[in-house]
Design an enzyme around this catalytic site. Structure first.
Site, PDB file in Angstrom:
ATOM      1  N   LYS A  39       5.171 -13.575  35.261  1.00  0.00           N
ATOM      2  CA  LYS A  39       4.725 -12.955  34.008  1.00  0.00           C
ATOM      3  C   LYS A  39       3.222 -13.208  33.812  1.00  0.00           C
ATOM      4  O   LYS A  39       2.643 -14.068  34.493  1.00  0.00           O
ATOM      5  CB  LYS A  39       5.532 -13.525  32.843  1.00  0.00           C
ATOM      6  CG  LYS A  39       5.294 -15.007  32.603  1.00  0.00           C
ATOM      7  CD  LYS A  39       6.299 -15.566  31.609  1.00  0.00           C
ATOM      8  CE  LYS A  39       6.037 -17.049  31.385  1.00  0.00           C
ATOM      9  NZ  LYS A  39       7.177 -17.710  30.732  1.00  0.00           N
ATOM     10  N   ARG A 135      13.819 -19.739  19.783  1.00  0.00           N
ATOM     11  CA  ARG A 135      12.846 -18.673  19.979  1.00  0.00           C
ATOM     12  C   ARG A 135      13.621 -17.376  20.223  1.00  0.00           C
ATOM     13  O   ARG A 135      13.628 -16.493  19.404  1.00  0.00           O
ATOM     14  CB  ARG A 135      11.934 -19.038  21.170  1.00  0.00           C
ATOM     15  CG  ARG A 135      10.647 -18.291  21.206  1.00  0.00           C
ATOM     16  CD  ARG A 135       9.721 -18.831  22.293  1.00  0.00           C
ATOM     17  NE  ARG A 135      10.297 -18.749  23.628  1.00  0.00           N
ATOM     18  CZ  ARG A 135       9.629 -19.045  24.738  1.00  0.00           C
ATOM     19  NH1 ARG A 135       8.367 -19.454  24.671  1.00  0.00           N
ATOM     20  NH2 ARG A 135      10.197 -18.941  25.921  1.00  0.00           N
ATOM     21  N   TYR A 261     -25.666 -25.381  21.929  1.00  0.00           N
ATOM     22  CA  TYR A 261     -25.415 -24.939  20.558  1.00  0.00           C
ATOM     23  C   TYR A 261     -24.863 -26.087  19.718  1.00  0.00           C
ATOM     24  O   TYR A 261     -23.992 -26.837  20.162  1.00  0.00           O
ATOM     25  CB  TYR A 261     -24.394 -23.795  20.551  1.00  0.00           C
ATOM     26  CG  TYR A 261     -24.951 -22.478  21.028  1.00  0.00           C
ATOM     27  CD1 TYR A 261     -26.012 -21.863  20.384  1.00  0.00           C
ATOM     28  CD2 TYR A 261     -24.393 -21.850  22.131  1.00  0.00           C
ATOM     29  CE1 TYR A 261     -26.502 -20.647  20.821  1.00  0.00           C
ATOM     30  CE2 TYR A 261     -24.873 -20.632  22.581  1.00  0.00           C
ATOM     31  CZ  TYR A 261     -25.936 -20.038  21.917  1.00  0.00           C
ATOM     32  OH  TYR A 261     -26.419 -18.840  22.348  1.00  0.00           O
ATOM     33  N   MET A 309     -21.136 -18.826  25.977  1.00  0.00           N
ATOM     34  CA  MET A 309     -20.412 -17.658  26.488  1.00  0.00           C
ATOM     35  C   MET A 309     -20.485 -17.560  28.022  1.00  0.00           C
ATOM     36  O   MET A 309     -19.478 -17.300  28.689  1.00  0.00           O
ATOM     37  CB  MET A 309     -20.983 -16.379  25.862  1.00  0.00           C
ATOM     38  CG  MET A 309     -20.227 -15.128  26.269  1.00  0.00           C
ATOM     39  SD  MET A 309     -20.937 -13.632  25.572  1.00  0.00           S
ATOM     40  CE  MET A 309     -20.457 -13.748  23.875  1.00  0.00           C
TER      41      MET A 309
HETATM   42  C1  LIG Z   1       7.708 -18.739  31.520  1.00  0.00           C
HETATM   43  C2  LIG Z   1       9.156 -18.946  31.678  1.00  0.00           C
HETATM   44  C3  LIG Z   1       9.667 -19.720  32.729  1.00  0.00           C
HETATM   45  C4  LIG Z   1       8.778 -20.499  33.673  1.00  0.00           C
HETATM   46  O1  LIG Z   1       8.321 -21.662  33.010  1.00  0.00           O
HETATM   47  P1  LIG Z   1       7.409 -22.736  33.768  1.00  0.00           P
HETATM   48  O2  LIG Z   1       7.264 -23.841  32.780  1.00  0.00           O
HETATM   49  O3  LIG Z   1       6.114 -22.048  34.042  1.00  0.00           O
HETATM   50  O4  LIG Z   1       8.121 -23.105  35.002  1.00  0.00           O
HETATM   51  C5  LIG Z   1      11.035 -19.778  32.883  1.00  0.00           C
HETATM   52  N1  LIG Z   1      11.867 -19.138  32.025  1.00  0.00           N
HETATM   53  C6  LIG Z   1      11.409 -18.415  30.985  1.00  0.00           C
HETATM   54  C7  LIG Z   1      12.372 -17.753  30.069  1.00  0.00           C
HETATM   55  C8  LIG Z   1      10.051 -18.295  30.771  1.00  0.00           C
HETATM   56  O5  LIG Z   1       9.603 -17.588  29.730  1.00  0.00           O
END
Ligand SMILES: *Cc1c(COP(=O)(O)O)cnc(C)c1O
Length: 367
Positions: A39, A135, A261, A309
């Site tokens: 992802k 969640r 800055y 930046m």
């Molecule tokens: C992102 C995610 C993972 C992977 O998690 P990591 O901590 O990066 O191994 C697994 N399952 C779900 C549902 C996720 O959203």
């Protein structure tokens, strides 16, 4: 000559890390299959690049975005593709069927959409249970409605149960969520025969009892460590992304003078300040404070003052050989992203995902 910043993606390290996960899986009495979690553009490493590198290894790819899933299919990948948030619209379901995607179903509204859809083929479904993350997922009191909807549905080919750990990386661990999962199975005895998917990277690395039919490592594949108290190297994980730059200017300042800055850094001694061609517009965290580790010509030093930046400052006082053009590593090989992230009050996941589009990426598969 372009600005001297670039990210190097070590595809041999990526494959190595996958095989570390695979080895842990293979040592189970019933070895699970592995969803490579890709992802967020493969945690900033490039979806198609990572998919190509893992194509002959990964049992499946897990991501969120329907268009990304379709792009994997269009690139020719045939393994299962898991949509971690499922679908957002009834029209998405036709795409899932046409492209043989595996959506998660995490709410009653999605079950309604599934019922309403006229699909070209039944779909494999991951049914997400909320075991305490709060969640996504079904709660125990929703199970009767879920069972009802499933009983009426002819559009499911295989049903897998899924849950996600909230604290597998921390002190509270996983037992409390496993108990919650078991309580839900007691309310739904037929579900005991379904395949199960639980483990993220932290659970994979630390908790054998979570390594069921399909595991879902993400950060471990990219060489990040999910635990604050352990290093990725201690699990034999190698960094995949290294963010390189160079020193583009040097200032020598007297004690009492300030840098950058807001003047947040005030020199306590005569100081040689290196200016690095990297800033928050490249994805380096602006909130990284003075003292964040940085590698100059292979030697560890610290950042000074506010990140701008396009530039940031580092301390060259104890590195007399370093000067204009000296190589800098912001994170990666020789400097774990986890160390930089910890100093900046974040996690390596965020550093990787934030890598900006303007940073050129080169691939390396030397191994
Ligand atoms: C992102 C995610 C993972 C992977 O998690 P990591 O901590 O990066 O191994 C697994 N399952 C779900 C549902 C996720 O959203």
């Amino acid at each position: 000559m372009p600005r001297p910043i670039l990210a190097r993606i070590d595809l041999a390290a990526l494959r190595h890390n996958y095989l570390v996960a695979k080895k842990i899986a293979t040592n189970q009495p019933h070895p699970p299959k592995i969803w490579a979690v890709v992802k967020a553009d493969a945690y900033g490493h490039g979806l198609l690049r990572v998919a190509a590198a893992l194509a002959d290894l990964a049992d499946g790819f897990a991501l969120l975005d329907l268009a990304e899933a379709v792009s994997l299919r269009d690139s020719g990948y045939r393994q299962p593709i898991l949509l971690l948030e499922g679908f957002f619209d009834v029209d998405d379901l036709a795409v899932c069927a046409d492209y043989a995607l595996t959506p998660v179903i995490h709410c009653l509204e999605q079950l309604q959409m599934l019922k309403a859809a006229a699909l070209s083929a039944p779909l494999p479904i991951y049914l997400k249970l909320n075991t305490g993350m709060n969640r996504l997922g079904f709660t125990p009191d929703q199970l009767p409605a879920v069972r009802n909807a499933l009983a009426q549905s002819s559009t499911i080919s295989v049903l897998t149960l899924m849950m996600h750990f909230a604290e597998a990386d921390g002190g509270r661990g996983i037992a409390w969520q496993l108990e919650s999962f078991q309580r839900m199975l007691r309310l739904w005895p037929e579900a005991a025969s379904f395949d199960v998917s639980m483990a993220n990277s932290a659970a994979l690395l630390r908790y054998p009892q979570t390594r069921h039919h399909w595991i879902r490592p993400g950060i471990a594949l990219y060489g990040g460590c999910p635990f604050a108290d352990t290093s990725a190297a201690s699990f034999n994980l190698k960094p995949v992304m290294t963010l390189h730059s160079r020193i583009l200017a040097v200032q020598t300042i007297a004690a009492g003078q300030r840098v950058g800055y807001g003047g947040t850094y005030r020199a306590e001694r005569p100081t040689r300040v290196g200016i690095v061609a990297c800033g928050y517009a490249d994805g380096y965290p602006r909130h990284a404070p003075t003292g964040t580790p940085i590698l100059i010509s292979g030697q560890r030093s610290i950042t000074l003052g506010q990140v701008s930046m396009d530039m940031m400052a580092c301390d060259l006082t104890d590195l007399p050989e370093a000067g204009v053009d000296s190589p800098v590593v912001l994170w990666g090989e020789g400097l774990p992203a986890d160390d930089v992230a910890a100093a900046a009050g974040t996690i390596s996941y965020e550093l990787f995902c934030a890598l900006a589009k303007r940073v050129p990426v080169i691939e390396d598969s030397r191994g």
